[in-house]
Scaffold this motif. Structure first.
Motif: not given
Length: 292
Positions: A256-262
């Motif tokens: 989860t913390p690795n996803w930045r929306g890009g």
């Protein structure tokens, strides 16, 4: 049925392990696995009836377990409880600092009293338990401590009070790992992401839509985790295989913390959930939600 652990039978035979918050959720699951692996487990919590139910389950499954009811936030009660446990059990080889809790709220709506109550639950109480287990036993005998924190990385909007407390526990873990290394005490933390445990059912019904429509879609593995997946990490950090690990935090969060929306997240994945806990049930708030 019995617990379907991936670890070797008898791994913790002869050890006494203390699990706070052992009356429900992750604490209950972990107590079951440790008892299944041969440990003498002592579970603690504020409500004796919940502890009694878990004691009955573990005993029925053939495990060895005891319980103590007290509030980790109450220093006098916590100190006395550790003393009593040591008098009756003779030692404490491991501590899992699992007890905690919070409520969903924007920072602007959190009162000072509410903020301090959550921080005391998630940081101060855990510190008291760590200090007392260390001073009363581990300083002279060694041991292992695992503090459960949360997915606090990059901030935690809606849970700022809990993020503050658990962020403090993160750095406290790193500090204790250094200060207590000479005594042979390893101190680590584990940070769960969204886990399908009874903790989800403490939230309001309106939060069910949030879990399904906002939380799960931004998890790269596209599902919530199981209690058994957290317990497996805790067992590893307590085990001899982790003898050279201290001062670290193990993330179990589906990325989860690795996803930045890009990066577009695909739908289904082929990482089925590990369901080792034979008594686990899906929280009502997640009814109908895929767990993988």
């Amino acid at each position: 049925m019995s617990y379907q652990s991936i670890y070797a039978p008898g791994l913790f035979v002869g050890q006494t392990i203390l699990v706070t918050g052992g009356g429900s959720g992750i604490g209950r699951c972990t107590a079951h696995e440790l008892a299944h692996l041969g440990a003498r487990v002592v579970i603690t919590g504020r409500k004796q009836e919940k502890l009694d139910a878990v004691v009955e389950e573990i005993t029925e499954d053939g495990g060895s377990v005891a319980s103590r009811s007290f509030d980790i936030r109450d220093e006098e009660s916590a100190v006395a409880a550790i003393t009593s446990i040591l008098e009756e059990e003779g030692k404490i080889d491991g501590l899992i600092n699992n007890a905690g809790g919070q409520y969903k709220s924007a920072l602007e709506d959190v009162s000072t009293k509410g903020f301090e109550a959550v921080v005391r639950t998630n940081l101060t109480g855990g510190f008291i338990m760590m200090r007392e287990v260390y001073n009363q036993w581990m300083k002279d005998h060694g041991g292992a401590i695992v503090n459960i924190i949360a997915d606090i990385w990059n901030g935690w909007p809606g849970m700022g009070h809990s993020g503050a407390g658990r962020g403090g526990m993160h750095t406290l873990t790193e500090t204790a790992a250094c200060e207590w290394a000479a005594s042979g005490v390893r101190v680590n933390a584990l940070a769960p992401g969204g886990i399908a445990s009874s903790g989800f059912d403490t939230y309001d019904d309106k939060d069910a839509a949030f879990f399904r429509e906002q939380a799960m879609p931004v998890i790269p593995l596209r599902r919530f985790g199981t209690e058994a997946e957290i317990s497996a990490g805790l067992v590893y950090l307590l085990s001899p295989a982790a003898a050279y690990i201290t001062g670290t935090t193990l993330r179990i969060d589906g990325g989860t913390p690795n996803w930045r929306g890009g990066w577009p997240l695909a739908g289904a994945n082929n990482t089925p959930a590990y369901r080792g806990f034979h008594r686990s049930t899906v929280p009502a708030v997640l009814d109908g939600t895929s767990l993988g």
